[in-house]
Design an enzyme around this catalytic site. Structure first.
Site, mmCIF file in Angstrom:
data_model
loop_
_atom_site.group_PDB
_atom_site.id
_atom_site.type_symbol
_atom_site.label_atom_id
_atom_site.label_comp_id
_atom_site.label_asym_id
_atom_site.label_seq_id
_atom_site.Cartn_x
_atom_site.Cartn_y
_atom_site.Cartn_z
ATOM 1 N N CYS A 115 0.820 -1.197 0.000
ATOM 2 C CA CYS A 115 0.000 0.000 0.000
ATOM 3 C C CYS A 115 0.866 1.265 0.000
ATOM 4 O O CYS A 115 1.674 1.460 -0.889
ATOM 5 C CB CYS A 115 -0.978 -0.055 1.174
ATOM 6 S SG CYS A 115 -2.400 1.031 1.046
ATOM 7 N N HIS A 116 0.736 2.112 1.020
ATOM 8 C CA HIS A 116 1.494 3.361 1.113
ATOM 9 C C HIS A 116 2.883 3.181 1.727
ATOM 10 O O HIS A 116 3.655 4.130 1.813
ATOM 11 C CB HIS A 116 0.722 4.380 1.966
ATOM 12 C CG HIS A 116 -0.500 4.925 1.324
ATOM 13 N ND1 HIS A 116 -1.677 4.219 1.258
ATOM 14 C CD2 HIS A 116 -0.742 6.109 0.709
ATOM 15 C CE1 HIS A 116 -2.594 4.933 0.637
ATOM 16 N NE2 HIS A 116 -2.051 6.093 0.289
#
Length: 192
Positions: A115-116
């Site tokens: 993800c991030h």
């Protein structure tokens, strides 16, 4: 598919800021490491507990095993960086966390980020020349940092495993166990 004892004896660091990790991106890989016989440890920038989130809602808290200033990459065989928007943003502002993550790459140890989470790795300057994926909003940041960003469920580049989002967790967990079982990736170690 996770095989029991595939990671027997392997210590795996999970680095998370005190607030902001996406809970499922912490708990699912943690469970995969445990089911494969590995020993996960929660590393953070401060002691006590970390607060996980289910998107924007507070989730559970988890006890910190070690503060990042008290450990080094030498203590672990692999690193997992869970996502969540706030988690990597806090980590990339902490020099010790950035150095800790970067050292896994310098030592040719496997790393998994979802993800991030790759924001922390941009700060550590370790994505240049790597093929990888992430949450789509990081595409420009990663390309600007020299990564070859692709929109795929899971990407493996010489021991570096990346995925986009919670829906990718089954593929992400399977590949991280596979790479962690291998240990130092031969191609990565010989290309350094």
């Amino acid at each position: 598919m996770v095989v029991a004892n595939e990671l027997a004896g392997k210590r795996v660091a999970f680095m998370v800021a005190p607030e902001g990790a996406e809970q499922v991106e912490l708990t699912e890989p943690w469970r995969a490491v445990q089911e494969a016989g590995g020993r996960p440890a929660l590393i953070s920038t401060s002691g006590g507990k970390i607060q996980a989130f289910n998107h924007l809602d507070r989730g559970d808290t988890f006890p910190v095993d070690h503060v990042v200033t008290d450990v080094s990459a030498d203590d672990f065989d692999a690193l997992v960086l869970p996502g969540g928007v706030a988690n990597p943003d806090f980590l990339r502002m902490n020099a010790y966390a950035v150095r800790f993550a970067g050292t896994f790459f310098a030592q040719h140890k496997p790393v998994a980020a979802i993800c991030h989470a790759s924001w922390t790795l941009v700060e550590a300057d370790v994505v240049r020349g790597r093929r990888m994926t992430s949450w789509p909003s990081l595409r420009t940041d990663l390309r600007n940092a020299g990564a070859d960003w692709v929109d795929e469920e899971v990407v493996v580049d010489n021991g570096f495993v990346t995925s986009r989002k919670p829906d990718d967790l089954p593929a992400f967990c399977g590949k991280l166990v596979e790479e962690f079982a291998e240990g130092k990736h031969r191609e990565q170690a010989t290309s350094a």
